[in-house]
Design an enzyme around this catalytic site. Sequence first.
Site, PDB file in Angstrom:
ATOM      1  N   CYS A   1       0.829  -1.204   0.000  1.00  0.00           N
ATOM      2  CA  CYS A   1       0.000   0.000   0.000  1.00  0.00           C
ATOM      3  C   CYS A   1       0.870   1.263   0.000  1.00  0.00           C
ATOM      4  CB  CYS A   1      -0.875   0.040   1.249  1.00  0.00           C
ATOM      5  SG  CYS A   1      -2.224  -1.142   1.269  1.00  0.00           S
TER       6      CYS A   1
ATOM      7  N   GLU B   1       0.704   3.872   1.962  1.00  0.00           N
ATOM      8  CA  GLU B   1       1.134   4.313   3.295  1.00  0.00           C
ATOM      9  C   GLU B   1       2.390   3.565   3.731  1.00  0.00           C
ATOM     10  OE1 GLU B   1      -1.880   3.333   2.210  1.00  0.00           O
ATOM     11  OE2 GLU B   1      -3.362   3.635   3.779  1.00  0.00           O
TER      12      GLU B   1
ATOM     13  N   CYS C   1      -2.056  -1.317   7.168  1.00  0.00           N
ATOM     14  CA  CYS C   1      -1.361  -0.021   7.263  1.00  0.00           C
ATOM     15  C   CYS C   1      -1.573   0.618   8.629  1.00  0.00           C
ATOM     16  CB  CYS C   1      -1.799   0.900   6.133  1.00  0.00           C
ATOM     17  SG  CYS C   1      -1.137   0.373   4.541  1.00  0.00           S
TER      18      CYS C   1
HETATM   19  N1  THU Z   1      -4.428   0.515  -0.992  1.00  0.00           N
HETATM   20  C1  THU Z   1      -3.537   1.382  -0.460  1.00  0.00           C
HETATM   21  O1  THU Z   1      -2.530   1.731  -1.094  1.00  0.00           O
HETATM   22  N2  THU Z   1      -3.775   1.841   0.804  1.00  0.00           N
HETATM   23  C2  THU Z   1      -4.855   1.527   1.550  1.00  0.00           C
HETATM   24  O2  THU Z   1      -4.933   1.888   2.715  1.00  0.00           O
HETATM   25  C3  THU Z   1      -5.953   0.785   0.944  1.00  0.00           C
HETATM   26  C4  THU Z   1      -5.596   0.031  -0.292  1.00  0.00           C
HETATM   27  C5  THU Z   1      -4.186  -0.009  -2.354  1.00  0.00           C
HETATM   28  C6  THU Z   1      -3.785  -1.447  -2.408  1.00  0.00           C
HETATM   29  C7  THU Z   1      -4.205  -1.847  -3.804  1.00  0.00           C
HETATM   30  O3  THU Z   1      -3.153  -1.540  -4.694  1.00  0.00           O
HETATM   31  C8  THU Z   1      -5.384  -0.942  -4.120  1.00  0.00           C
HETATM   32  O4  THU Z   1      -5.356   0.088  -3.147  1.00  0.00           O
HETATM   33  C9  THU Z   1      -6.720  -1.632  -4.044  1.00  0.00           C
HETATM   34  O5  THU Z   1      -6.890  -2.324  -2.860  1.00  0.00           O
END
Ligand code: THU
Length: 133
Positions: A53, A55, A89
């Site tokens: 992710c 974060e 996260c």
């Molecule tokens: N995702 C994030 O980058 N941060 C979050 O807190 C929620 C989800 C991303 C992971 C994945 O690449 C996409 O969002 C869909 O889940």
Amino acid sequence: MDYNNIIQKAIEARELAYCPYSNFKVGAAVLFEDGEIYTGCNIENASYGATNCAERSAIFSAVSKGNRKLKVIALIGDTKEFTYPCGICRQVIGEFAEDKDTKIIIIKNKDEYILKTFEEIMPGAFTKKDLEN
Ligand code: THU
């Protein structure tokens, strides 16, 4: 504190997202004790579980430079609504949060955001303090 700079950096970081599977771009920016703003985006993988992710990308970048105390994290997703940090996260934010008051900025757009504390988004978190006794 003026949050405009960290918000702008999170919005810019979102453009670098590598998300060919979900097409859901996320950007994050963090402020630690060294005063620099580190950024991150989500980085997906053909083996979906290996996705990182935004974060965590930002936090790991700052920690890799020697930082340990997270003061502020800002993030923006890819909808017209607010995107909150996922559970994994939140756990990682808790590992480095300077205290329960560490700020979480949930951005909708450059003019609209919600300001939360770590305690508000993860009450009763399990952290390194729990391992001390
Ligand atoms: N995702 C994030 O980058 N941060 C979050 O807190 C929620 C989800 C991303 C992971 C994945 O690449 C996409 O969002 C869909 O889940």
